[in-house]
Design a protein around this motif. Structure first.
Motif, PDB file in Angstrom:
ATOM      1  N   SER A 102      -1.636  30.712  29.332  1.00  0.00           N
ATOM      2  CA  SER A 102      -1.850  31.979  29.122  1.00  0.00           C
ATOM      3  C   SER A 102      -1.064  32.317  27.653  1.00  0.00           C
ATOM      4  N   SER A 103      -1.547  33.317  26.967  1.00  0.00           N
ATOM      5  CA  SER A 103      -0.908  33.511  25.711  1.00  0.00           C
ATOM      6  C   SER A 103      -1.069  35.089  25.309  1.00  0.00           C
ATOM      7  N   ASP A 104      -0.650  35.637  24.462  1.00  0.00           N
ATOM      8  CA  ASP A 104      -0.588  37.084  24.168  1.00  0.00           C
ATOM      9  C   ASP A 104      -2.168  37.353  23.603  1.00  0.00           C
ATOM     10  N   ASP A 105      -2.672  36.433  22.791  1.00  0.00           N
ATOM     11  CA  ASP A 105      -3.981  36.630  22.455  1.00  0.00           C
ATOM     12  C   ASP A 105      -5.017  36.714  23.540  1.00  0.00           C
ATOM     13  N   ALA A 106      -4.723  35.974  24.968  1.00  0.00           N
ATOM     14  CA  ALA A 106      -5.745  35.942  25.907  1.00  0.00           C
ATOM     15  C   ALA A 106      -5.896  37.256  26.897  1.00  0.00           C
ATOM     16  N   GLY A 107      -4.381  38.067  26.446  1.00  0.00           N
ATOM     17  CA  GLY A 107      -4.476  39.450  27.148  1.00  0.00           C
ATOM     18  C   GLY A 107      -3.902  39.349  28.612  1.00  0.00           C
ATOM     19  N   PRO A 108      -3.588  40.477  29.340  1.00  0.00           N
ATOM     20  CA  PRO A 108      -3.088  40.519  30.465  1.00  0.00           C
ATOM     21  C   PRO A 108      -4.098  39.624  31.565  1.00  0.00           C
TER      22      PRO A 108
END
Length: 340
Positions: free
Chosen positions: A272-278
């Motif tokens: 996961s990443s910040d770009d992928a969202g919650p």
């Protein structure tokens, strides 16, 4: 193996520790490692929602690694045996293989010292089968004046002749062939002082051959894993034998608002990443998640044959262009040489 038909990723822990990264993958080629954990070819651990033994999901907020126990149940040594036998008057007048009445000193290796015998099932403390035998020694032979008959009983466990109860309860029958004794289960004792109960209720005597009418024992052994089933909504059941089924967990799925923002780490796995969202968790067939198909693998959406043909065509075009450039260069060199 399992395949997802719709949205969602399998959740896989990239290492055995709780602090290892949680990965997300569509590849469902899972198997078991030596410790019974379900892993993919990269060694990542499949995560599931916890369930009750009956299959009810207990939580969809936390996940755990899926481990499949290889056995079910706790082993228990045999302590009580119920044995019903049919004694045979038609075999030497009920004397069977015994040569004299009263018999010589009992010896399980010498058939002359007992009338009849039978094996009985027994288990040790680890649930392993051990040898058990019950021997019947004719004590009182029937006569015209007294047609009653009785046998003393010997019990052998794993080669050890157990001490009989005192006073011994004889297996006895009246003139009509009805059992008159013993009054209840009899306790036999081994050298360590442990007792084993033998209940001979339900026995009879007739002219027919000697046989076991019924036998049961209270020992238990662990039951090995026989198969694993996965329901459409992802609940995983382990089957042990024919009568024991236990739910081990429910396949946990995850999805993100921006799938392009996931970070690839190889082996068709992403972080996961910040770009992928919650992250959003769910189970197969939940709203926004696809169905789970057990025993199948998701295939690539690329037509390999077409791609191979395109690759060959591109290679030929490249070779043709290279030849054209090579020929053009050669002609240019020739023209320059003529002018010089």
């Amino acid at each position: 193996p399992a395949a997802l038909g719709g949205q969602g990723f399998f959740m896989v822990r990239t290492g055995p520790d709780a602090g290892a990264d949680m990965g997300y993958t569509r590849a469902g080629a899972f198997g078991m490692n030596g410790e019974g954990f379900v892993v993919n070819p990269a060694g990542h651990f499949l995560n599931v929602f916890p369930t009750s033994p009956g299959g009810q999901t207990l939580s969809t907020a936390a996940t755990e690694r899926l481990q499949v126990p290889q056995t079910f149940g706790q082993p228990q040594a045999t302590q009580n045996i119920a044995l019903g036998v049919q004694m045979s008057l038609g075999t030497n007048g009920g004397q069977g293989t015994q040569t004299t009445v009263p018999a010589a000193a009992f010896d399980p290796a010498n058939a002359d010292t007992f009338a009849f015998s039978t094996d009985v099932p027994m288990l040790d403390a680890d649930g392993n089968a051990i040898a058990g035998q019950v021997y019947f020694v004719l004590d009182t032979a029937p006569t015209a004046a007294n047609p009653a008959i009785s046998y003393s009983v010997q019990f052998v466990r794993d080669g050890e002749v157990l001490a009989p109860p005192a006073p011994a309860g004889l297996l006895s029958f009246d003139a009509a062939g009805l059992q008159t004794g013993p009054a209840g289960p009899q306790a036999f004792t081994d050298a360590a002082g442990l007792t084993y109960s033998l209940d001979l209720a339900g026995s009879n005597v007739s002219q027919d051959p000697f046989e076991v009418v019924a036998v049961t024992q209270d020992g238990q052994s662990s039951i090995n894993l026989s198969s694993i089933d996965i329901t459409d909504d992802g609940v995983i059941f382990a089957n042990y034998g024919a009568a024991n089924t236990v739910a081990l967990g429910q396949v946990a799925l995850a999805t993100f608002p921006n799938l392009q923002g996931l970070n690839p780490i190889g082996d068709a796995t992403y972080l996961s990443s910040d770009d992928a969202g919650p992250i959003r968790l769910g189970a197969p067939l939940d709203t926004g998640f696809g169905a789970l198909q057990s025993g199948a693998l998701e295939q690539s959406n690329v037509d390999l044959t077409a791609e191979l043909v395109n690759l060959i065509t591109a290679q030929r075009n490249y070779q043709a262009s290279a030849r054209a450039l090579e020929t053009n260069g050669a002609i240019t060199d020739t023209v320059l040489n003529i002018r010089n």
